[in-house]
Design an enzyme around this catalytic site. Structure first.
Site, short mmCIF file in Angstrom:
data_model
loop_
_atom_site.label_atom_id
_atom_site.label_comp_id
_atom_site.label_asym_id
_atom_site.label_seq_id
_atom_site.Cartn_x
_atom_site.Cartn_y
_atom_site.Cartn_z
CE LYS A 24 -3.16 -12.38 -81.75
NZ LYS A 24 -3.26 -13.80 -81.78
CG ASN A 25 -6.16 -14.80 -79.50
OD1 ASN A 25 -5.66 -14.58 -80.61
ND2 ASN A 25 -5.43 -14.92 -78.41
NE ARG A 98 -0.35 -22.59 -83.04
CZ ARG A 98 0.15 -23.81 -83.01
NH1 ARG A 98 1.26 -24.08 -83.67
NH2 ARG A 98 -0.44 -24.77 -82.34
CB CYS A 122 4.09 -16.31 -80.76
SG CYS A 122 3.38 -14.73 -81.20
CG ASP A 324 -1.73 -14.56 -74.61
OD1 ASP A 324 -0.84 -14.76 -75.42
OD2 ASP A 324 -2.66 -15.36 -74.40
CB VAL A 346 -0.36 -21.54 -70.52
CG1 VAL A 346 -1.08 -21.84 -71.83
CG2 VAL A 346 -1.37 -21.24 -69.42
C1 EPZ Z 1 -4.40 -19.58 -78.08
O1 EPZ Z 1 -3.35 -20.37 -78.63
C2 EPZ Z 1 -4.06 -18.15 -78.37
N1 EPZ Z 1 -3.91 -17.98 -79.80
C3 EPZ Z 1 -2.77 -17.76 -77.66
O2 EPZ Z 1 -2.52 -16.40 -77.87
C4 EPZ Z 1 -2.94 -18.00 -76.16
O3 EPZ Z 1 -1.72 -17.76 -75.51
C5 EPZ Z 1 -3.37 -19.45 -75.91
O4 EPZ Z 1 -4.56 -19.77 -76.68
C6 EPZ Z 1 -3.68 -19.72 -74.45
O5 EPZ Z 1 -4.70 -18.84 -74.01
C7 EPZ Z 1 -4.99 -17.83 -80.56
O6 EPZ Z 1 -6.13 -17.85 -80.10
C8 EPZ Z 1 -4.75 -17.63 -82.02
P1 EPZ Z 1 -3.59 -23.72 -76.60
P2 EPZ Z 1 -3.52 -21.93 -78.82
O7 EPZ Z 1 -3.96 -24.77 -77.58
O8 EPZ Z 1 -4.96 -22.23 -79.08
C9 EPZ Z 1 -0.59 -27.33 -75.63
C10 EPZ Z 1 -1.36 -14.55 -78.72
O9 EPZ Z 1 -0.28 -13.93 -78.52
N2 EPZ Z 1 -1.15 -28.06 -76.78
O10 EPZ Z 1 -4.58 -23.36 -75.55
O11 EPZ Z 1 -2.53 -22.37 -79.82
C11 EPZ Z 1 0.26 -26.12 -76.07
O12 EPZ Z 1 1.54 -26.50 -76.48
C12 EPZ Z 1 -1.38 -16.05 -78.70
O13 EPZ Z 1 -2.42 -13.96 -78.98
C13 EPZ Z 1 -0.73 -29.35 -77.05
O14 EPZ Z 1 0.11 -29.92 -76.33
O15 EPZ Z 1 -3.12 -22.42 -77.36
C14 EPZ Z 1 0.22 -25.26 -74.84
O16 EPZ Z 1 1.21 -25.69 -73.94
C15 EPZ Z 1 -0.07 -16.66 -78.31
N3 EPZ Z 1 -1.25 -29.99 -78.15
C16 EPZ Z 1 -1.16 -25.54 -74.26
O17 EPZ Z 1 -1.60 -26.76 -74.85
C17 EPZ Z 1 -2.17 -29.40 -78.96
O18 EPZ Z 1 -2.61 -30.04 -79.94
C18 EPZ Z 1 -2.20 -24.47 -74.51
O19 EPZ Z 1 -2.24 -24.15 -75.90
C19 EPZ Z 1 -2.61 -28.09 -78.67
C20 EPZ Z 1 -2.07 -27.44 -77.57
#
Ligand code: EPZ
Length: 451
Positions: A24-25, A98, A122, A324, A346
């Site tokens: 999916k991702n 997202r 989510c 995840d 995370v």
């Molecule tokens: C991706 O989310 C995945 N989603 C998530 O899967 C997954 O849990 C996550 O990566 C970590 O592996 C998709 O790919 C659609 P991040 P993403 O940016 O990209 C902070 C699922 O169930 N952050 O790596 O949104 C954030 O708050 C989903 O399949 C900022 O602070 O995750 C988090 O604490 C859930 N500012 C951390 O970074 C920003 O601008 C990691 O988030 C962006 C992120």
């Protein structure tokens, strides 16, 4: 209460074989990448899940023709007539995923402007987009926040830049990749995320004509090119779904073979699975040869009998233990002897679902401290982000409401592992990320029904 409910008669070990398709991702991001090409792209093994439908809808709104290919699960994207969509039309998708945030760079390249609705996804913490916006501004984008969403323009074009992420965010790394590939000049991204799904997105972009170098120490260098073509790509399999079924096999004391699961992308999970006392066997794929049929690769996961063992684990960016994978595995940890520790580093609010497990008889305490590992960015910020799971606990049936995708799957596993009949409300959310999960459950011998 919603009538979207699944009745689960628990206590039967899951036994059998299921197949996972494209991750999916990765799939959703590869679909966005198709916008950048000047000719059609073909993506294979696309799962029938809600997130794919959302991205497909957004692409179609922007003039991309999306059709089914000859193979089951093949989608063809024709970006010949990319056009602006109205704010109202785009806003229909507000709050559903997202992914729309990743349309910024490609739409700026194709149209010179972009509108991004309020994001969904989510509810597992505040999920800010500050890294994304900072990066886009570095490229020369002008971002305007309006009540209905974000408007972006690039009055002087998009130019390569040097940028360091404050945290190796998956989405922000993808944002930079999808913008830098056609920006003018060279981009150097430091502290980038290097998840297998990101490397696979880089493969997609490289097939389209991009020049991207992945250096050591999380540095990615992208040399912008003036145009990109289409791609043909078979995505990496969904390692989150694979681990979810593995955890379900362990928690229900059963055995599930996950066809398509790949060892290399799941190494960290496999180590923990074995440490907990689970067993697995990897079958390598074999191409068909003259006179002998090929064999699809996969991993069989099973509970070998006896007691499970407690573990201490910490979620982290790749190559760490994925955030995840945490929720499904915790259900199995309720059956392990002793105290297990899970430190979630995370997302700051990804342990709320443990309350539901406690209502079923689990014994899980959550703490604000960084337990069992190195201090993380949430330790001083008052978030309950560590859990101690005391086991084994006999789980009993309960009425559960699904809060988000992965926690939802963990609720489902808990209901399957528990004695008695549970009602799981809001199960439709699971269709966001798990293809045909009800049919797969039935094929594994689960006793589930829609009332
Ligand atoms: C991706 O989310 C995945 N989603 C998530 O899967 C997954 O849990 C996550 O990566 C970590 O592996 C998709 O790919 C659609 P991040 P993403 O940016 O990209 C902070 C699922 O169930 N952050 O790596 O949104 C954030 O708050 C989903 O399949 C900022 O602070 O995750 C988090 O604490 C859930 N500012 C951390 O970074 C920003 O601008 C990691 O988030 C962006 C992120």
């Amino acid at each position: 209460m919603t009538d979207d409910v699944l009745v689960v008669h628990g206590g039967t070990p899951l036994q059998g074989q299921i197949r996972v398709r494209g991750a999916k991702n990765l799939v959703s991001k590869a679909m966005v990448a198709a916008l950048l090409g000047d000719s059609p792209s073909r993506l294979y093994d696309v799962p029938r899940i809600r997130d794919v439908e959302v991205v497909r809808g957004l692409l179609e709104l922007h003039g991309v023709r999306v059709t089914d290919g000859d193979e089951d699960g093949e989608l063809v994207f024709d970006p010949a007539n990319v056009e602006s969509a109205s704010t109202d039309e785009i806003n229909v998708h507000a709050g559903s995923s997202r992914i729309p945030i990743l349309f910024c760079g490609p739409l700026l390249h194709r149209l010179g402007h972009a509108f991004i609705p309020d994001l969904g996804g989510c509810h597992i913490g505040p999920r800010p987009i500050d890294f994304h916006m900072q990066a886009l501004r570095e490229f020369g984008a002008v971002v305007e926040k309006r009540p209905e969403g974000l408007h972006l323009t690039a009055p002087n074009g998009l130019h390569g830049t040097k940028f360091s992420l404050p945290y190796p965010s998956v989405g922000a790394t993808e944002q930079v990749l999808l913008t830098a590939v056609m920006a003018d000049g060279v981009t150097e991204l430091r502290n980038a995320a290097v998840e297998p799904e990101i490397i696979d997105l880089i493969c997609v972009l490289q097939k389209m004509g991009a020049i991207i170098k992945v250096h050591t120490d999380r540095v990615i260098e992208i040399q912008g090119v003036p145009k990109l073509g289409g791609y043909r790509h078979r995505p990496i399999p969904d390692r989150i779904e694979a681990a979810s079924w593995a955890a379900a096999a362990l928690a229900t004391r059963g055995g599930v073979e996950v066809l398509g699961a790949q060892q290399a992308d799941m190494m960290t999970f496999l180590n923990v699975f074995r440490s907990v006392g689970g067993a697995y066997e990897v079958t390598d794929a074999r191409p068909p040869r003259l006179g002998s049929a090929g064999q699809e690769g996969g991993i069989r996961f099973w509970h070998p009998g006896g007691e499970l063992k407690s573990v201490a684990l910490e979620t982290d960016v790749h190559p760490g233990f994925m955030t995840d994978w945490q929720q499904p595995l915790v259900v199995a940890l309720t059956q392990a002897q002793g105290l297990s520790i899970v430190h979630e580093t995370v997302y700051e609010q990804r342990l709320g679902y443990t309350e539901a497990l406690n209502s079923m008889g689990a014994n899980i305490q959550v703490y604000r401290d960084c337990l069992g590992g190195t201090p993380c960015r949430f330790g001083r910020r008052n978030f309950k982000h560590s859990a101690v799971i005391a086991g084994p606990s006999k789980l009993h049936a309960a009425d559960l409401v699904i809060p988000d995708l992965r926690a939802g799957f963990s609720h489902l596993i808990a209901a399957l592992a528990a004695e008695g009949t549970s009602r799981v409300y809001g199960v439709d959310l699971i269709n966001r990320g798990y293809e045909d999960f009800e049919a797969k459950l039935a094929s594994l011998g689960a006793h589930v029904e829609r009332p």
